[in-house]
Scaffold this motif. Structure first.
Motif, PDB file in Angstrom:
ATOM      1  N   GLN A 153      -0.697  13.636   8.096  1.00  0.00           N
ATOM      2  CA  GLN A 153       0.176  12.588   8.630  1.00  0.00           C
ATOM      3  C   GLN A 153       1.441  12.450   7.764  1.00  0.00           C
ATOM      4  O   GLN A 153       2.544  12.308   8.278  1.00  0.00           O
ATOM      5  N   ARG A 154       1.257  12.480   6.464  1.00  0.00           N
ATOM      6  CA  ARG A 154       2.392  12.389   5.544  1.00  0.00           C
ATOM      7  C   ARG A 154       3.345  13.570   5.761  1.00  0.00           C
ATOM      8  O   ARG A 154       4.559  13.415   5.794  1.00  0.00           O
ATOM      9  N   LYS A 155       2.782  14.744   5.944  1.00  0.00           N
ATOM     10  CA  LYS A 155       3.599  15.949   6.154  1.00  0.00           C
ATOM     11  C   LYS A 155       4.365  15.847   7.474  1.00  0.00           C
ATOM     12  O   LYS A 155       5.553  16.195   7.543  1.00  0.00           O
ATOM     13  N   VAL A 156       3.738  15.351   8.514  1.00  0.00           N
ATOM     14  CA  VAL A 156       4.393  15.193   9.824  1.00  0.00           C
ATOM     15  C   VAL A 156       5.534  14.181   9.705  1.00  0.00           C
ATOM     16  O   VAL A 156       6.631  14.410  10.227  1.00  0.00           O
ATOM     17  N   ARG A 157       5.280  13.049   9.031  1.00  0.00           N
ATOM     18  CA  ARG A 157       6.344  12.053   8.834  1.00  0.00           C
ATOM     19  C   ARG A 157       7.518  12.661   8.059  1.00  0.00           C
ATOM     20  O   ARG A 157       8.679  12.443   8.387  1.00  0.00           O
ATOM     21  N   MET A 181      -8.721  10.677  20.750  1.00  0.00           N
ATOM     22  CA  MET A 181      -7.965  11.567  19.928  1.00  0.00           C
ATOM     23  C   MET A 181      -8.417  11.390  18.484  1.00  0.00           C
ATOM     24  O   MET A 181      -8.652  10.284  18.025  1.00  0.00           O
ATOM     25  N   THR A 182      -8.525  12.476  17.822  1.00  0.00           N
ATOM     26  CA  THR A 182      -9.022  12.397  16.455  1.00  0.00           C
ATOM     27  C   THR A 182      -7.879  12.069  15.518  1.00  0.00           C
ATOM     28  O   THR A 182      -6.745  12.497  15.708  1.00  0.00           O
ATOM     29  N   ALA A 183      -8.194  11.295  14.525  1.00  0.00           N
ATOM     30  CA  ALA A 183      -7.190  10.905  13.531  1.00  0.00           C
ATOM     31  C   ALA A 183      -6.951  12.074  12.596  1.00  0.00           C
ATOM     32  O   ALA A 183      -7.866  12.798  12.222  1.00  0.00           O
ATOM     33  N   LEU A 184      -5.688  12.231  12.273  1.00  0.00           N
ATOM     34  CA  LEU A 184      -5.299  13.313  11.361  1.00  0.00           C
ATOM     35  C   LEU A 184      -5.538  12.857   9.924  1.00  0.00           C
ATOM     36  O   LEU A 184      -5.391  11.670   9.603  1.00  0.00           O
ATOM     37  N   PRO A 185      -5.861  13.796   9.075  1.00  0.00           N
ATOM     38  CA  PRO A 185      -6.028  13.435   7.671  1.00  0.00           C
ATOM     39  C   PRO A 185      -4.708  12.876   7.109  1.00  0.00           C
ATOM     40  O   PRO A 185      -3.621  13.233   7.557  1.00  0.00           O
ATOM     41  N   PRO A 186      -4.766  12.003   6.108  1.00  0.00           N
ATOM     42  CA  PRO A 186      -3.559  11.366   5.565  1.00  0.00           C
ATOM     43  C   PRO A 186      -2.521  12.365   5.054  1.00  0.00           C
ATOM     44  O   PRO A 186      -1.316  12.156   5.238  1.00  0.00           O
ATOM     45  N   ASP A 187      -2.917  13.446   4.445  1.00  0.00           N
ATOM     46  CA  ASP A 187      -1.928  14.404   3.936  1.00  0.00           C
ATOM     47  C   ASP A 187      -1.190  15.089   5.077  1.00  0.00           C
ATOM     48  O   ASP A 187      -0.002  15.388   4.985  1.00  0.00           O
ATOM     49  N   LEU A 195       8.391  15.835   7.883  1.00  0.00           N
ATOM     50  CA  LEU A 195       9.103  16.768   8.772  1.00  0.00           C
ATOM     51  C   LEU A 195       9.949  16.018   9.789  1.00  0.00           C
ATOM     52  O   LEU A 195      11.085  16.421  10.088  1.00  0.00           O
ATOM     53  N   ASP A 196       9.420  14.911  10.333  1.00  0.00           N
ATOM     54  CA  ASP A 196      10.183  14.108  11.279  1.00  0.00           C
ATOM     55  C   ASP A 196      11.432  13.531  10.596  1.00  0.00           C
ATOM     56  O   ASP A 196      12.523  13.551  11.164  1.00  0.00           O
ATOM     57  N   ASN A 197      11.292  13.029   9.370  1.00  0.00           N
ATOM     58  CA  ASN A 197      12.438  12.524   8.612  1.00  0.00           C
ATOM     59  C   ASN A 197      13.455  13.628   8.341  1.00  0.00           C
ATOM     60  O   ASN A 197      14.674  13.412   8.420  1.00  0.00           O
ATOM     61  N   ASP A 198      12.958  14.813   8.026  1.00  0.00           N
ATOM     62  CA  ASP A 198      13.857  15.948   7.779  1.00  0.00           C
ATOM     63  C   ASP A 198      14.650  16.293   9.034  1.00  0.00           C
ATOM     64  O   ASP A 198      15.858  16.543   8.974  1.00  0.00           O
ATOM     65  N   VAL A 199      13.989  16.292  10.179  1.00  0.00           N
ATOM     66  CA  VAL A 199      14.676  16.588  11.447  1.00  0.00           C
ATOM     67  C   VAL A 199      15.747  15.531  11.713  1.00  0.00           C
ATOM     68  O   VAL A 199      16.877  15.853  12.101  1.00  0.00           O
ATOM     69  N   GLN A 200      15.415  14.255  11.509  1.00  0.00           N
ATOM     70  CA  GLN A 200      16.398  13.181  11.714  1.00  0.00           C
ATOM     71  C   GLN A 200      17.590  13.346  10.771  1.00  0.00           C
ATOM     72  O   GLN A 200      18.736  13.163  11.170  1.00  0.00           O
ATOM     73  N   SER A 201      17.334  13.699   9.534  1.00  0.00           N
ATOM     74  CA  SER A 201      18.418  13.918   8.563  1.00  0.00           C
ATOM     75  C   SER A 201      19.302  15.079   8.989  1.00  0.00           C
ATOM     76  O   SER A 201      20.536  15.021   8.854  1.00  0.00           O
ATOM     77  N   ILE A 202      18.692  16.122   9.503  1.00  0.00           N
ATOM     78  CA  ILE A 202      19.470  17.288   9.978  1.00  0.00           C
ATOM     79  C   ILE A 202      20.364  16.874  11.141  1.00  0.00           C
ATOM     80  O   ILE A 202      21.550  17.237  11.192  1.00  0.00           O
ATOM     81  N   TYR A 203      19.835  16.087  12.091  1.00  0.00           N
ATOM     82  CA  TYR A 203      20.650  15.625  13.209  1.00  0.00           C
ATOM     83  C   TYR A 203      21.819  14.760  12.719  1.00  0.00           C
ATOM     84  O   TYR A 203      22.945  14.888  13.204  1.00  0.00           O
TER      85      TYR A 203
END
Length: 109
Positions: free
Chosen positions: A9-13, A1-7, A15-23
């Motif tokens: 990865q940061r955006k995915v993290r 699997m190819t590594a995602l660029p750092p920006d 978004l994941d934090n935003d989803v957790q906050s919404i829950y």
């Protein structure tokens, strides 16, 4: 699997934090709504009791109105009765001969 660029990865993290906050916010909202629902149920019960009490009070007021009507009728009857007696007493006093001075206790003056 190819590594995602750092920006990315940061955006995915982020978004994941935003989803957790919404829950977390949704859970808080759910708890608040449940508490408010319980309180509304309590208030509805209280309103039911008050409605019943108002019904009893209305009935009592009706009884009091009836009793006041009876009292008014009794007062009017008593006023007429005593008025007639007073009129009879006044008539007797007006028609009575005045007492002569010194003529008391059946002794002539």
């Amino acid at each position: 699997m190819t590594a995602l660029p750092p920006d990315v990865q940061r955006k995915v993290r982020q978004l994941d934090n935003d989803v957790q906050s919404i829950y977390e916010l949704l859970v808080t909202i759910q708890v608040t709504q449940q508490r408010q629902g319980n309180r509304l149920d309590e208030l509805a019960s209280d309103v039911g009791v008050l409605k019943s009490d108002v019904g009893v009070l209305k009935s009592d007021v009706g009884v009091l109105k009836s009793d006041v009507g009876v009292l008014k009728s009794d007062v009017a009857r008593l006023q007429a009765e005593h008025g007639a007696k007073l009129d009879a007493i006044l008539d007797l006093l007006r028609n009575r001969e005045p007492e002569r001075p010194g003529a008391r206790d059946g002794q002539p003056a």
